[in-house]
Each structure stands twice: as structure tokens, then as C-alpha cells.
Design a protein around this motif. Structure first.
Motif, mmCIF file in Angstrom:
data_model
loop_
_atom_site.group_PDB
_atom_site.id
_atom_site.type_symbol
_atom_site.label_atom_id
_atom_site.label_comp_id
_atom_site.label_asym_id
_atom_site.label_seq_id
_atom_site.Cartn_x
_atom_site.Cartn_y
_atom_site.Cartn_z
ATOM 1 N N ASN A 8 39.250 38.860 28.105
ATOM 2 C CA ASN A 8 39.622 38.165 29.339
ATOM 3 C C ASN A 8 40.323 39.145 30.259
ATOM 4 O OD1 ASN A 8 38.684 35.674 28.453
ATOM 5 N ND2 ASN A 8 40.605 35.236 27.394
ATOM 6 N N ASP A 9 39.975 39.075 31.512
ATOM 7 C CA ASP A 9 40.636 39.901 32.504
ATOM 8 C C ASP A 9 42.043 39.340 32.732
ATOM 9 O OD1 ASP A 9 41.357 41.572 34.527
ATOM 10 O OD2 ASP A 9 39.695 41.062 35.854
ATOM 11 N N ALA A 10 43.048 40.180 32.642
ATOM 12 C CA ALA A 10 44.430 39.731 32.792
ATOM 13 C C ALA A 10 44.710 39.215 34.201
ATOM 14 C CB ALA A 10 45.389 40.868 32.454
ATOM 15 N N ARG A 11 43.884 39.587 35.146
ATOM 16 C CA ARG A 11 44.096 39.141 36.523
ATOM 17 C C ARG A 11 43.616 37.718 36.759
ATOM 18 N NH1 ARG A 11 41.070 44.148 39.025
ATOM 19 N NH2 ARG A 11 39.811 43.578 37.225
ATOM 20 N N ASP A 12 42.960 37.105 35.783
ATOM 21 C CA ASP A 12 42.443 35.748 35.963
ATOM 22 C C ASP A 12 43.547 34.694 35.967
ATOM 23 O OD1 ASP A 12 39.872 36.572 36.193
ATOM 24 O OD2 ASP A 12 39.331 36.166 34.097
ATOM 25 N N HIS A 13 44.626 34.905 35.230
ATOM 26 C CA HIS A 13 45.746 33.964 35.134
ATOM 27 C C HIS A 13 45.241 32.574 34.752
ATOM 28 C CE1 HIS A 13 48.482 36.917 36.727
ATOM 29 N NE2 HIS A 13 47.671 37.134 37.725
ATOM 30 N N GLU A 16 48.054 29.928 33.961
ATOM 31 C CA GLU A 16 49.141 29.790 34.922
ATOM 32 C C GLU A 16 48.966 28.516 35.736
ATOM 33 O OE1 GLU A 16 51.140 32.254 38.608
ATOM 34 O OE2 GLU A 16 49.790 33.259 37.229
#
Length: 52
Positions: A8-13, A16
Motif C-alpha cells: 500500500n502506498d503510504a500516501r493513500d491514508h 485516516e
């Protein structure tokens, strides 16, 4: 030899919540200040009632 890699791309959030953190902070600090002001006023009134 191919390996299936899923990441998973950490920028997807993904986990959150869509909230405004600054607004939550302002409401929290304001609410705590109001609560402490009410407690302080109650203690002052009680002190004056007890002292005569």
C-alpha cells in the motif's frame, strides 16, 4: 521466478478519518478552558459561602 508483491502506498491514508484536526484542537482546548472556568467559579463561590 516471479513473486506477487502487494503493498500500500503510504500516501493513500486509507484509515485516516476525513476530519479537520485544527478545528478538533480548537474545540478541545476551548471546551477544556470552559470546563475549568466553570469549576474555578464554583470553587470560588463555595469558598465564599463557607468562609461566611
Amino acid at each position: 521466478m516471479d513473486t506477487n508483491v502487494h503493498f500500500n502506498d503510504a500516501r493513500d491514508h486509507v484509515n485516516e478519518e476525513p476530519r479537520n484536526d485544527l478545528f478538533d484542537l480548537i474545540v478541545g482546548v476551548g471546551g477544556m478552558t470552559l470546563f475549568m472556568t466553570v469549576i474555578f467559579a464554583a470553587m470560588v463561590i463555595i469558598k465564599f459561602i463557607i468562609s461566611g
